[in-house]
Design an enzyme around this catalytic site. Sequence first.
Site, PDB file in Angstrom:
ATOM      1  N   ARG A   1      -0.439   7.113   2.412  1.00  0.00           N
ATOM      2  CA  ARG A   1      -0.818   7.545   1.073  1.00  0.00           C
ATOM      3  C   ARG A   1      -2.028   8.457   1.217  1.00  0.00           C
ATOM      4  NH1 ARG A   1      -0.665   2.100   1.541  1.00  0.00           N
ATOM      5  NH2 ARG A   1      -2.640   1.027   1.848  1.00  0.00           N
TER       6      ARG A   1
ATOM      7  N   PHE B   1      -8.522  -7.227   4.569  1.00  0.00           N
ATOM      8  CA  PHE B   1      -7.737  -6.490   3.580  1.00  0.00           C
ATOM      9  C   PHE B   1      -7.319  -5.121   4.104  1.00  0.00           C
ATOM     10  CE2 PHE B   1     -10.183  -9.522   1.220  1.00  0.00           C
ATOM     11  CZ  PHE B   1      -9.310  -9.960   0.240  1.00  0.00           C
ATOM     12  N   CYS B   2      -6.315  -4.558   3.484  1.00  0.00           N
ATOM     13  CA  CYS B   2      -5.851  -3.213   3.777  1.00  0.00           C
ATOM     14  C   CYS B   2      -7.008  -2.233   3.627  1.00  0.00           C
ATOM     15  CB  CYS B   2      -4.732  -2.835   2.811  1.00  0.00           C
ATOM     16  SG  CYS B   2      -4.236  -1.131   2.912  1.00  0.00           S
ATOM     17  N   PRO B   3      -7.218  -1.279   4.509  1.00  0.00           N
ATOM     18  CA  PRO B   3      -6.357  -0.971   5.647  1.00  0.00           C
ATOM     19  C   PRO B   3      -6.822  -1.625   6.941  1.00  0.00           C
ATOM     20  CG  PRO B   3      -7.900   0.791   5.351  1.00  0.00           C
ATOM     21  CD  PRO B   3      -8.251  -0.255   4.324  1.00  0.00           C
TER      22      PRO B   3
END
Lengths: 381, 79
Positions: free
Chosen positions: A194, B16-18
Amino acid sequence: MPLNRKRAIIVGDGAAGTILANKLRFHSDPSEIEIVVFGKSENHYFKPDGVQIPFGFKDYRNSVKPTQSLFNYGIQFIKSGIKEFDLDNSTVKCEKDNTFRYDYLIIATGDRFSTEDLPGYEKAASHFYSLEASLDLKRKLSAFRGGKIVIGQASIPIQCPPAPYEFTFQLIQYLKLRGIRDKTEIHYVYPLNRVFTIPNVSDFVEKLMEEQGVIIHKMFNVDSLDPAGKKVNSLEGETLDYDLLILVPPHSGQKVITESGLADQSGYISVDRHHLNYKDYDNVFAIGDATDLPISKAGATAHFQSEYLANRIANEVNGNAFFDSYNGEVACTTITSGTQAITLFFSYDKPPRANFQSKSDYFLKWTSSDTYFSAMLRGIM
Amino acid sequence: MEEIKPTRVIDARGSFCPGPLMEMIKAYKQGKVGDVISIYSTDTGTKKDAPEWIKKSGNELIGVYDRKGYFEIVMRKTK
């Protein structure tokens, strides 16, 4: 002066260290706690203006103030770094070899550009993450007459994650004003699948980029640079050539933090998510970009963390009960066109929503350096 | 089927992402061809992002497995 006067030592004179010092001074009595800040900077630069200074949209002189002048009355600023931390004995040693005892230690050393992690970076790339780099880029952009510009970031995490897309939208405005937008290809590279870390904000930004003719390359993790051939290669096997490469440099924590054993090779300090304590030390904290918390590395993060920590320490010193916690709050306004911006509110549990852009948010962004220096940094808001 | 033993295991649970994907990419960069890298994660975004990255980068996705309270993604470095 009470015999049990406490001492808070804050290591770092950036946004986190300065806001915390000033807020703590407001919340506490100087006879009960002494506040000492260690730092080495001559000037304090408002980094978010880096997305406007390279285009001449802002005068850099309004984005810089002498560091010493930004501390409120009753704060001691010592112009030195810290080279040793002895947490078990509650002391630190500064670069002038003096040892200082503390009752509270707050590490706000920020992060650094680790360009050594990407060979060729200095020759190949420009960026806008420091004042010097922004002014250098301004000269390069003035000489630019059209061609191919590649914009991106060398790694994750970086300070102010929205800045690369903000810069891109300002660049579009700049090229239009100069009448060379149609002679310029803009390529935007991003390490994930993204254009921003948070999916719903990414969708919003991606749509705006597409409307503006930006060519997007997702999952482009910069692997190597070829300054002579003007090429940037991704780990995924893609190669882009460029006339101008604008790449946010790789970041890491400070070397002294790793060397002191406070963090691993990344240099980022692990702290309790809700109380900002380092390990089991009740009197040692880390805030701002120095931590490895899963939130934006931004002045706004430091601002919210400072509010929590200043209140906590002041209440403890005053003998008051304190039950609050830090929940990952961040708020930031980011530019999305030549005249509009969006404001994002985050916490650990609630990702931001990007629903609309507005001119009033752009105005908020435009005036943010004034707000920052006159109120936010001073601990007033 | 014989279980493949990972060369390296990254426990990114709670991150958490990323974060988990970046940890995987870091391990990939440090590893050598043939290495099997396994990552544990609780972040649902990673369950989608990591296999996509493995595919895009031309490496081999060995599998995505649901474990108790987390999932495991296993890849082989092929280039």
